[in-house]
Design an enzyme around this catalytic site. Structure first.
Site, PDB file in Angstrom:
ATOM      1  N   ASP A 173       0.822  -1.203   0.000  1.00  0.00           N
ATOM      2  CA  ASP A 173       0.000   0.000   0.000  1.00  0.00           C
ATOM      3  C   ASP A 173       0.859   1.258   0.000  1.00  0.00           C
ATOM      4  O   ASP A 173       1.929   1.299   0.604  1.00  0.00           O
ATOM      5  CB  ASP A 173      -0.893  -0.016   1.252  1.00  0.00           C
ATOM      6  CG  ASP A 173      -1.802   1.176   1.354  1.00  0.00           C
ATOM      7  OD1 ASP A 173      -2.652   1.348   0.465  1.00  0.00           O
ATOM      8  OD2 ASP A 173      -1.651   1.960   2.311  1.00  0.00           O
ATOM      9  N   GLU A 180       1.085  -0.540  -5.159  1.00  0.00           N
ATOM     10  CA  GLU A 180       0.137   0.546  -5.415  1.00  0.00           C
ATOM     11  C   GLU A 180       0.978   1.819  -5.474  1.00  0.00           C
ATOM     12  O   GLU A 180       1.338   2.395  -4.443  1.00  0.00           O
ATOM     13  CB  GLU A 180      -0.911   0.646  -4.311  1.00  0.00           C
ATOM     14  CG  GLU A 180      -1.967   1.689  -4.628  1.00  0.00           C
ATOM     15  CD  GLU A 180      -2.478   2.451  -3.411  1.00  0.00           C
ATOM     16  OE1 GLU A 180      -3.501   3.131  -3.530  1.00  0.00           O
ATOM     17  OE2 GLU A 180      -1.835   2.391  -2.347  1.00  0.00           O
TER      18      GLU A 180
END
Length: 728
Positions: free
Chosen positions: A409, A462
């Site tokens: 993330d 990401e």
């Protein structure tokens, strides 16, 4: 039979006894326990204390200066245990201070060096047999502490009773506590540098936790699970690679489905192992991606602010039941990916922040160590032990839980020191630049370690910027990820779809621009949870027009996405056009499935997954420019797009054509080969909620140059539709 009391005051210096009684002694093992013919004990609840050897009681006298400290002479051999008296109460127990260390010299060396890539095997709480006795070994890294104790119900949360043994230069403290077993609740009590008592801390390497808002760690024996996924593990490398069909169903486990009859609780891991796994398998997805599972205190963070990186959240069950979910998925041929958050952590008092009274895991300077966007702390990637902690955590999930991949993330926030900061609010790197060199080094190392530790896995970034070579090997100058989310594609194409079709011709390039860089990385096309929260609305309500037009637009868009180069990812609920924005506090709107339009979207996604997996041309060269060729990219006035997909082998070619206007279009389309082309898919089919307009099963392409192709065909493009042809 009772022995005699012998000179307790001479056995323990009163000042030492006072320090033990006050919980200020930094090395209690040097005093307490058996030393030659002497036993010394700290027990604040006792009025009298005895060491028992072969049935004989040897009374230990209270030491001057230490109200809780007892000492006495005993035989130098023979197993002893302790018996305490207070009024009419009597209790017996094994003395934790009679046991030697558990941690071996090699572990100590690697921990001190910061290169122990499996720290969970020595740190944390381990149920084991040690020196003939069952109990739990506790070990924690707190290098700047003056004293560390493990506390819990087993010692009345009294930090004096089980002060731990320092392990030299490692900064690790450990203790074996006999008869503490699986399910015990515990924390660490830390006397920081300067003698400042810290808030009680959860175990950074703990395997379990209490239900929020309680936040103590729980002893969990994670050994001995009987995996039944050998077949999957042996072949998963072929399921996770660049040439494989990868279609990911992203899930927030707490809100996928709930049990209304039991207080609207979420499904457990064991229930998800049946219901979720069966559903995803039926829908034709290849992988499930779970929003973060590592223990987190605040439901509203969705897991993106974890405190217990080594603990599967107890919200859905204990660790073995989480394994049940993974094992069930593997036996159904589904991979499991975890969202992993090494970019930041919350500042909750029981967490990692100021763990031993110093900025241990985080940077001391808030310009480096504090995320303004999320009010969280940033790991100090320049510290060897912190990098080792995070890298070990990645390997932990892959090895202990057979996880098939980690999606990292907020990578962009890690790569840049000035991420979301104004001038003067950040510290340049040693060269004066904005890149976070330490974070870059960590990501490279973590990727290499992960791929080296577990065969056939994937890592996914990401990453929302144009940072180069994110999904290229480290030895080729890349960050080492296997795949990268294509955030640019997602933003551009959704901007296009949100426009009224009458205006789309002015932004025609939004649907084609992604092909200029589509093969610069190994891309996944993400329609994730981030697109259906915080006022962004649902996927259905992003679409323009009345109800019928909204559904038609969404069907055409999903079909465009599945025909486009790149692996696929879709957030739960989007597959049946959930009408409302995602709410983590309630389950998905399953009731809308009674509406044929929603059921039609669901069937469309299922059929797209089936076609994507069945046709190598749609997936084998997802990441290679040779697998794609435009037929029509410039017909802005008609809002038509068409392209070819190829596998690079002898598999049939596929042609995808899209019409993003509400006008039906008979269209002469260039084709790569003459002959019969089967209409394998049409988003306007009645079974998907459309009008059933299409090409009557296929088209015949005849020789004749068009759009740079050697053949042409008369095709019918229904309004707001995508059609897919496969060469027979």
């Amino acid at each position: 039979m009772t022995g005699t009391v012998r000179k307790p005051a001479s056995i323990v210096d009163p000042k030492v006894a006072e320090a033990l009684h006050q919980g200020r002694h930094g090395d209690p093992f040097s005093v307490l326990g058996r030393h030659g013919g002497t036993v010394r004990v700290l027990d604040p609840g006792a009025e009298r204390m005895f060491a028992v050897i072969d049935g004989t009681e040897y009374e230990l006298g209270r030491v001057a200066g230490g109200m809780a400290v007892f000492a006495g002479e005993v035989p130098e051999s023979g197993h002893y245990w302790l018996r305490g008296y207070a009024g009419t109460e009597t209790w017996e127990y094994e003395d934790a201070y009679r046991f030697g260390p558990v941690m071996g010299e090699l572990d100590e060396y690697l921990l001190g060096e910061g290169t122990h890539q499996r720290i969970w095997t020595v740190l944390g709480a381990h149920v084991l047999e040690h020196e003939g006795q069952w109990g739990t070994q506790f070990a924690v890294w707190a290098p700047n502490a003056e004293r560390v104790s493990v506390v819990g119900g087993f010692n009345h949360w009294d930090g004096r009773r089980h002060a731990m043994r320092p392990r030299g230069a490692t900064g690790v403290w450990e203790i074996f506590v006999p008869n503490v077993t699986d399910g015990e609740v515990y924390k660490y009590e830390i006397l920081g540098a300067g003698g400042q008592l810290q808030p009680l801390k959860s175990d950074p390497v703990g395997f379990g936790s209490q239900h929020a808002p309680q936040n103590s760690s729980i002893v969990r024996d994670i050994s001995g699970y009987g995996w039944k996924d050998d077949d999957w593990m042996a072949e998963r490398g072929g399921r996770n690679g660049r040439t494989a069909p990868i279609s990911v169903y992203e899930v927030h486990l707490g809100s996928w489905k709930r049990v209304a009859a039991e207080g609207n609780r979420p499904l457990s891991y064991k229930e998800a192992a049946e219901e979720l796994v069966d559903y995803v398998h039926d829908m034709g997805f290849t992988h499930i991606e779970l929003l973060p599972i590592s223990e987190y205190p605040f439901d509203g963070s969705w897991g993106y602010q974890p405190v217990g990186l080594f603990a599967p959240t107890i919200r859905f069950g204990p660790p073995h039941e989480f394994r049940d979910l993974i094992d069930a998925a593997h036996r159904k041929g589904l991979g499991i990916l975890l969202d992993w958050v090494p970019g930041h952590f919350p500042a909750d008092p029981h967490g990692l922040g100021q763990f031993d009274g110093t900025a241990l895991y985080e940077h001391a300077d808030p310009r480096e160590g504090f995320h303004q966007d999320w009010n969280t702390l940033i790991y100090n990637y320049g510290r060897t032990e912190v990098k080792n902690f995070l890298t070990s955590n990645a390997i932990y999930w892959l090895e202990e839980y057979h996880i098939d991949g980690l999606r990292v993330d907020a990578v962009a926030s890690m790569l840049y020191r000035d991420y979301s900061r104004k001038e003067g609010e950040w510290v340049p790197n040693k060269f004066g630049g904005r890149e976070n060199l330490e974070a870059i080094d960590f990501l490279k190392g973590a990727n290499m370690a992960a791929y080296g530790a577990a065969d056939g896995i994937m890592t996914v970034a990401e990453e929302s910027t144009s940072f180069p070579q994110v999904s290229r090997p480290v030895d080729d100058g890349g960050l080492g990820f296997g795949f990268k989310w294509n955030m640019g594609w997602m933003n551009d194409t959704l901007r296009y779809m949100e426009k009224d079709p009458i205006y789309r011709k002015h932004d025609h390039h939004l649907m084609t621009f992604g092909l200029h860089y589509a093969f610069s990385e190994n891309f996944i096309l993400p329609i994730s949870h981030d697109e259906v929260v915080h006022g962004k609305g649902s996927m259905l309500n992003k679409m323009p027009g009345g109800e019928d037009e909204k559904f038609a637009n969404l069907r055409a868009y999903y079909s465009f996405m599945w025909g486009h180069p790149g692996k696929k990812l879709l957030f739960m609920g989007c597959e049946f056009a959930q009408p409302s924005e995602w709410n983590h506090n309630s389950q998905l709107s399953w009731g809308v499935m009674d509406n044929p339009k929603h059921a039609g979207i669901q069937r469309l996604v299922r059929d797209l997954n089936t076609l994507y997996r069945a046709e190598p041309a749609l997936h084998a060269l997802d990441c290679e420019p040779s697998g794609f060729q435009w037929i029509e990219a410039n017909d802005a006035d008609a809002s038509v797009y068409a392209w070819i997909r190829r596998s690079g082998g002898t598999d049939p070619e596929v042609v995808v054509a899209c019409n993003f206007t509400p006008v039906e279009r008979p269209y002469k389309l260039g084709m790569p080969q003459a002959g019969r082309w089967r209409e394998a898919f049409c988003s306007d089919a009645e079974i998907y909620g459309g009008q059933g307009r299409g090409n009557m099963g296929g088209v015949d392409a005849k020789a004749g140059e068009r759009n740079g192709q050697p053949a042409e065909a008369d095709v019918y493009l229904p309004p707001l539709s995508t059609v897919i042809f496969v060469k027979e």
